[in-house]
Structures are given as structure tokens and as C-alpha cells.
Design a protein around this motif. Structure first.
Motif, PDB file in Angstrom:
ATOM      1  N   ALA A  71       0.862  -1.199   0.114  1.00 40.49           N
ATOM      2  CA  ALA A  71       0.033  -0.095  -0.110  1.00 40.49           C
ATOM      3  C   ALA A  71       0.713   1.287   0.036  1.00 40.49           C
ATOM      4  CB  ALA A  71      -0.930   0.174   1.238  1.00 40.49           C
ATOM      5  N   GLN A  72       2.088   1.299   0.683  1.00 40.08           N
ATOM      6  CA  GLN A  72       2.941   2.485   0.993  1.00 40.08           C
ATOM      7  C   GLN A  72       3.508   2.720  -0.506  1.00 40.08           C
ATOM      8  OE1 GLN A  72       5.763   2.378   4.146  1.00 40.08           O
ATOM      9  NE2 GLN A  72       5.137   4.347   4.417  1.00 40.08           N
ATOM     10  N   GLU A  73       3.878   1.606  -1.065  1.00 41.65           N
ATOM     11  CA  GLU A  73       4.604   1.905  -2.537  1.00 41.65           C
ATOM     12  C   GLU A  73       3.511   2.366  -3.440  1.00 41.65           C
ATOM     13  OE1 GLU A  73       7.615   1.401  -3.648  1.00 41.65           O
ATOM     14  OE2 GLU A  73       8.064   1.180  -1.452  1.00 41.65           O
ATOM     15  N   LYS A  74       2.073   1.797  -3.530  1.00 39.01           N
ATOM     16  CA  LYS A  74       1.302   2.339  -4.586  1.00 39.01           C
ATOM     17  C   LYS A  74       1.275   3.784  -4.298  1.00 39.01           C
ATOM     18  CE  LYS A  74      -1.977  -1.515  -5.338  1.00 39.01           C
ATOM     19  NZ  LYS A  74      -3.459  -1.930  -5.144  1.00 39.01           N
ATOM     20  N   ALA A  75       0.942   4.406  -2.743  1.00 37.23           N
ATOM     21  CA  ALA A  75       0.817   5.638  -2.659  1.00 37.23           C
ATOM     22  C   ALA A  75       2.113   6.376  -2.947  1.00 37.23           C
ATOM     23  CB  ALA A  75       0.565   5.896  -1.000  1.00 37.23           C
ATOM     24  N   LYS A  76       3.312   6.027  -2.725  1.00 35.61           N
ATOM     25  CA  LYS A  76       4.271   6.491  -2.992  1.00 35.61           C
ATOM     26  C   LYS A  76       4.464   6.827  -4.766  1.00 35.61           C
ATOM     27  CE  LYS A  76       9.456   5.989  -2.652  1.00 35.61           C
ATOM     28  NZ  LYS A  76      10.584   5.238  -2.367  1.00 35.61           N
ATOM     29  N   ALA A  77       4.059   5.914  -5.358  1.00 35.27           N
ATOM     30  CA  ALA A  77       3.961   6.051  -6.877  1.00 35.27           C
ATOM     31  C   ALA A  77       3.050   7.207  -7.334  1.00 35.27           C
ATOM     32  CB  ALA A  77       3.670   4.661  -7.517  1.00 35.27           C
ATOM     33  N   ARG A  78       1.997   7.405  -6.583  1.00 31.58           N
ATOM     34  CA  ARG A  78       1.211   8.606  -6.932  1.00 31.58           C
ATOM     35  C   ARG A  78       1.622   9.992  -6.180  1.00 31.58           C
ATOM     36  NH1 ARG A  78      -4.163   7.167  -8.346  1.00 31.58           N
ATOM     37  NH2 ARG A  78      -4.183   9.494  -8.562  1.00 31.58           N
ATOM     38  N   HIS A  79       2.865   9.775  -5.591  1.00 29.73           N
ATOM     39  CA  HIS A  79       3.385  10.874  -4.799  1.00 29.73           C
ATOM     40  C   HIS A  79       2.151  11.608  -3.661  1.00 29.73           C
ATOM     41  CE1 HIS A  79       6.346  11.344  -7.855  1.00 29.73           C
ATOM     42  NE2 HIS A  79       5.151  11.155  -8.976  1.00 29.73           N
ATOM     43  N   VAL A  80       1.584  10.187  -3.041  1.00 32.73           N
ATOM     44  CA  VAL A  80       1.022  10.609  -1.849  1.00 32.73           C
ATOM     45  C   VAL A  80       1.761  10.464  -0.533  1.00 32.73           C
ATOM     46  CG1 VAL A  80      -1.027  10.022  -0.477  1.00 32.73           C
ATOM     47  CG2 VAL A  80      -1.154  10.230  -3.282  1.00 32.73           C
ATOM     48  N   ARG A  81       1.643  11.429   0.186  1.00 39.51           N
ATOM     49  CA  ARG A  81       2.055  11.158   1.710  1.00 39.51           C
ATOM     50  C   ARG A  81       1.345  10.024   2.436  1.00 39.51           C
ATOM     51  NH1 ARG A  81       1.025  16.302   1.465  1.00 39.51           N
ATOM     52  NH2 ARG A  81      -0.391  15.945   3.161  1.00 39.51           N
ATOM     53  N   CYS A  82       2.332   9.016   2.977  1.00 40.23           N
ATOM     54  CA  CYS A  82       1.402   8.062   3.467  1.00 40.23           C
ATOM     55  C   CYS A  82       2.301   7.288   4.553  1.00 40.23           C
ATOM     56  CB  CYS A  82       1.435   6.828   2.453  1.00 40.23           C
ATOM     57  SG  CYS A  82       0.910   5.115   2.948  1.00 40.23           S
ATOM     58  N   GLN A  83       1.576   7.055   5.629  1.00 38.34           N
ATOM     59  CA  GLN A  83       1.845   6.457   6.717  1.00 38.34           C
ATOM     60  C   GLN A  83       1.142   4.999   6.911  1.00 38.34           C
ATOM     61  OE1 GLN A  83       0.754   7.695  10.842  1.00 38.34           O
ATOM     62  NE2 GLN A  83       1.135   9.578  10.045  1.00 38.34           N
ATOM     63  N   THR A  84       1.704   4.156   7.607  1.00 35.36           N
ATOM     64  CA  THR A  84       1.017   2.649   7.796  1.00 35.36           C
ATOM     65  C   THR A  84       1.030   2.312   9.185  1.00 35.36           C
ATOM     66  OG1 THR A  84       2.974   1.359   7.442  1.00 35.36           O
ATOM     67  CG2 THR A  84       1.625   1.950   5.504  1.00 35.36           C
ATOM     68  N   VAL A  85      -0.025   1.948   9.477  1.00 35.35           N
ATOM     69  CA  VAL A  85      -0.464   1.360  10.843  1.00 35.35           C
ATOM     70  C   VAL A  85      -0.855  -0.072  11.057  1.00 35.35           C
ATOM     71  CG1 VAL A  85      -1.821   1.640  13.089  1.00 35.35           C
ATOM     72  CG2 VAL A  85      -0.948   3.580  11.700  1.00 35.35           C
TER      73      VAL A  85
END
Length: 151
Positions: A71-85
Motif C-alpha cells: 500500500a505504501q508503494e502504491k501511494a508513493k508511486a502517486r506522490h501521496v504522503r503515506c504512513q502505515t499502521v
């Protein structure tokens, strides 16, 4: 509009669609995305005899870590700031909706996104049990994402 969006993932087709939708919304709103995976410890409610649950538990945790990394990789690919829990609360005994609600309140999320049906037990007639509970009790708006083949 939204500055903090929480999306719950469980590896189901519906949750994958919800993640894609949440990433798109976060990109449009320039919002931070918080991706959460809750370890379903509901199996602990049942007497399983003398079964060693160590491997099962380790597998659930490893699977959750992999889901969150993807999920973090998908967000990163779209340049979205992301944190996971990852939430692994044994005493909750599978009350996933309650655990997500607690995270919503502590994280100041303004929107929750999740699929209508996940990987849990028998499906409900209209909504999955986690989705239904969140719609009824969550203190912020809940966006449900339905798979196209659902009726």
C-alpha cells in the motif's frame, strides 16, 4: 477538503479498490493517507484444542506487513504522503471496527475509506460487518467502495 484520510486494508479485492480510491482522493486533496491493517485475532474466541497458534499468528503479522508495504508503494508511486499502521490488539478478539474507530479518534482522520466486504467470516446481506459497524458508529464520514461485481 480532507487533510487526513484513513483507509483500512485486508488484502481482499474490495479493500484493494478502496485503497486505490483513497490514494486518488488523497492526491486530489493533497491529503496525508494513513493505511491501517488490523490483525484479526477473532480466532482466539474459539476453543481450538491443543493447536499451536504460533505459526498462524506469525503468518497473520507477516501478511499484514506485506499488505502495508504494498500500500505504501502504491501511494508513493502517486506522490501521496503515506504512513502505515498495523493494529494487533489481542484483547479485542476480532472487533476490527472498534479498533479502527479508536484509531480514527486518536489520529484526527477526517474520512475513512474501506471496501464494503472484506475477508471475514460469512458475508452480510448488504454490507460486511466491519463496514456496517463503521457506518453506524464512526465519528467521521465513511466512504464505502463496492466491487463492480457486487449486487
Amino acid at each position: 477538503m480532507y487533510k487526513r484520510i484513513l483507509v483500512a486494508v485486508d488484502g481482499s479485492h474490495c479493500s484493494d479498490l478502496a485503497l486505490d480510491h483513497a490514494i486518488g482522493l488523497a492526491a486530489i486533496c493533497d491529503a496525508e493517507l494513513q493505511v491501517v491493517h488490523v490483525i484479526d485475532n477473532g480466532y482466539l474466541k474459539y476453543d481450538m484444542g491443543y493447536v499451536d497458534l504460533t505459526d498462524l499468528r506469525a503468518g497473520l503479522i507477516k501478511g499484514g506487513e506485506e499488505l502495508l508495504a504494498e500500500a505504501q508503494e502504491k501511494a508513493k508511486a502517486r506522490h501521496v504522503r503515506c504512513q502505515t499502521v498495523m493494529i494487533d490488539e489481542i484483547v479485542a478478539l476480532g472487533d476490527i471496527a472498534h479498533q479502527i474507530r479508536q484509531l480514527v479518534e486518536s489520529s484526527a482522520a477526517e474520512l475513512v475509506v474501506l471496501g464494503t466486504h472484506g475477508r471475514h467470516g460469512m458475508s452480510r446481506l448488504l454490507l460486511g460487518s466491519v463496514a456496517e459497524s463503521l457506518v453506524r458508529q464512526c465519528p467521521v464520514p465513511v466512504l464505502l467502495v463496492r466491487a463492480k461485481d457486487e449486487t
